[in-house]
Design a protein around this motif. Sequence first.
Motif, PDB file in Angstrom:
ATOM      1  N   ARG A   1      47.366  59.041  25.997  1.00  0.00           N
ATOM      2  CA  ARG A   1      47.709  60.328  25.498  1.00  0.00           C
ATOM      3  C   ARG A   1      48.567  61.118  26.367  1.00  0.00           C
ATOM      4  N   TYR A   2      48.365  61.019  27.632  1.00  0.00           N
ATOM      5  CA  TYR A   2      48.926  61.907  28.601  1.00  0.00           C
ATOM      6  C   TYR A   2      49.941  61.062  29.691  1.00  0.00           C
ATOM      7  N   ASP A   3      50.622  61.610  30.162  1.00  0.00           N
ATOM      8  CA  ASP A   3      51.872  61.245  31.385  1.00  0.00           C
ATOM      9  C   ASP A   3      51.057  61.423  32.734  1.00  0.00           C
ATOM     10  N   ASN A   4      50.757  59.878  33.323  1.00  0.00           N
ATOM     11  CA  ASN A   4      49.951  59.953  34.450  1.00  0.00           C
ATOM     12  C   ASN A   4      50.213  60.648  35.664  1.00  0.00           C
ATOM     13  N   ILE A   5      51.614  61.053  35.680  1.00  0.00           N
ATOM     14  CA  ILE A   5      52.270  61.739  36.929  1.00  0.00           C
ATOM     15  C   ILE A   5      52.263  63.254  36.774  1.00  0.00           C
TER      16      ILE A   5
ATOM     17  N   GLY B   1      53.032  54.854  28.496  1.00  0.00           N
ATOM     18  CA  GLY B   1      52.581  53.314  28.649  1.00  0.00           C
ATOM     19  C   GLY B   1      51.582  52.837  29.535  1.00  0.00           C
ATOM     20  N   LEU B   2      50.840  53.725  30.243  1.00  0.00           N
ATOM     21  CA  LEU B   2      49.821  53.440  31.059  1.00  0.00           C
ATOM     22  C   LEU B   2      48.559  54.030  30.526  1.00  0.00           C
ATOM     23  N   PRO B   3      47.450  53.381  30.765  1.00  0.00           N
ATOM     24  CA  PRO B   3      46.107  53.959  30.438  1.00  0.00           C
ATOM     25  C   PRO B   3      45.866  55.252  31.194  1.00  0.00           C
ATOM     26  N   ASP B   4      45.297  56.250  30.406  1.00  0.00           N
ATOM     27  CA  ASP B   4      45.159  57.699  30.966  1.00  0.00           C
ATOM     28  C   ASP B   4      44.115  57.508  32.124  1.00  0.00           C
ATOM     29  N   PHE B   5      43.294  56.611  32.110  1.00  0.00           N
ATOM     30  CA  PHE B   5      42.131  56.489  32.991  1.00  0.00           C
ATOM     31  C   PHE B   5      42.199  55.304  33.991  1.00  0.00           C
ATOM     32  N   ALA B   6      43.472  55.003  34.329  1.00  0.00           N
ATOM     33  CA  ALA B   6      43.849  53.924  35.294  1.00  0.00           C
ATOM     34  C   ALA B   6      43.169  54.266  36.433  1.00  0.00           C
TER      35      ALA B   6
ATOM     36  N   SER C   1      40.250  63.820  25.842  1.00  0.00           N
ATOM     37  CA  SER C   1      40.773  65.102  26.202  1.00  0.00           C
ATOM     38  C   SER C   1      39.999  65.655  27.312  1.00  0.00           C
ATOM     39  N   SER C   2      38.761  66.024  26.818  1.00  0.00           N
ATOM     40  CA  SER C   2      37.838  66.915  27.831  1.00  0.00           C
ATOM     41  C   SER C   2      37.605  66.071  29.160  1.00  0.00           C
ATOM     42  N   CYS C   3      37.562  64.714  29.041  1.00  0.00           N
ATOM     43  CA  CYS C   3      37.255  63.993  30.307  1.00  0.00           C
ATOM     44  C   CYS C   3      38.442  63.963  31.135  1.00  0.00           C
ATOM     45  N   TYR C   4      39.751  63.834  30.395  1.00  0.00           N
ATOM     46  CA  TYR C   4      40.877  63.718  31.433  1.00  0.00           C
ATOM     47  C   TYR C   4      41.065  65.147  31.692  1.00  0.00           C
ATOM     48  N   ALA C   5      40.663  66.388  31.088  1.00  0.00           N
ATOM     49  CA  ALA C   5      41.018  67.499  31.697  1.00  0.00           C
ATOM     50  C   ALA C   5      40.231  67.867  32.891  1.00  0.00           C
TER      51      ALA C   5
END
Length: 415
Positions: free
Chosen positions: A81-85, A93-98, A324-328
């Motif tokens: 759901r997010y840009d990893n950069i 195209g890359l997993p958020d939790f790479a 979303s909560s985890c990524y943030a």
Amino acid sequence: MKKYSYIALAALILFCVSCRERVSGGRPVIPYVAALFADTVSYDYGILSGWDVANKAGTIAVIGEPEDALLLTEHLLTSDRYDNIDGSRHSDGLPDFAGEIFAPVLDVANAPYSGYFSRNNEDFLSEVTVRNFLAALDTACFLSSYDTDRLVHKAPAKMVILASSYSAAYGYFNIDTLCHVAGRSVPVIPLTRAMLDVAWKHHGKGFNLGIWTSQDVLGAGIWSAVFPYAARRRGDPKATYSVFAPEESGTVLDRFMAFMQMYSAAGNTAKLSALVLDDPSVPLDSLQEAAASILKVDRDSYITWRNLLADDFEIIDAGSAVASSCYAYLRENNRFTHKVAYPDVKVYATAPVNGLPESAYGPDGWLTDEFRYSRASNVSDPTYSLVELKDKYLTEDLRNLMIVNTPKLFSLYVQ
């Protein structure tokens, strides 16, 4: 020396009382947590006091009933759901939790959780949640349920997700209080809070929320325990909610209209800002299509329900909300591993220990319902242990669930 010990003990008691009043209107901590406060040199308390917040290499533990933990882990493994950069909200195209390792704890030994309510044994369910939380933070686990020593090294969790609604309502308060007393700010995300946070973020204060859940969760009164506290925490006394559990038969569209019928029949006339989906058996895509049909398709039969949905009505699901909560948290606190690798998984399960009374075991070797749901709280001898998931602990139903509904997780498990 004794004088200072008494002062410290009094301060601790006052702290715990204030936490109880602040969090749950006076509800006391469970006996197991109270025992940990009284014995801070115990192994279990030492797990928490020794936890290192700076350890970026830790896992993201997902604990709860097996189906809940599996489905939520699958969503996190495949989330994009997010840009990893730059962290902006779009797929790259890359997993958020790479680079991260997820550690689902499948609580096979103690599930299903609904049984604790029919026996009025909610305290033990809370204890199970706290014990599983500490086991996720531990640096070791058991090789098998026959072992008495933790012989297997495991990475401790750097974040814990409570994947079951039951765990959020019966466990999170005790975990939160325990962490405060130990002075350890372990990030813990209950899926109920993650979904409600999305509702407040997207719709502001004073929203009107619908909650679609299962019959068991409805009967246990989970959301009537969770929502009022969340509204108080947000300072939003005008936020409202309605909880229903549509029958499991029929198409998702039929069930969605049944939900709306129940909402209307209860005397509600205000438009729903959003619908929280707290039933993992309902396909999210199908429910979103059903809602879109009501909102967009010009049929006279839909007018009644369309008038009960806000223009910005949305479906809030556990997977997206928790992701979303985890990524943030990981991004804002610089807790990503930053490894160039796809996310991985290390699966654990709970299993009955050896040496219990013969009547405790069913023909399949798992605990009988009579024993499982009648266990007393805060017993020193454990009745289950955390082990690495092996095929002998994987029931046929769970294996089939993994193959069909969590293919990414299953492929990583069998490697």
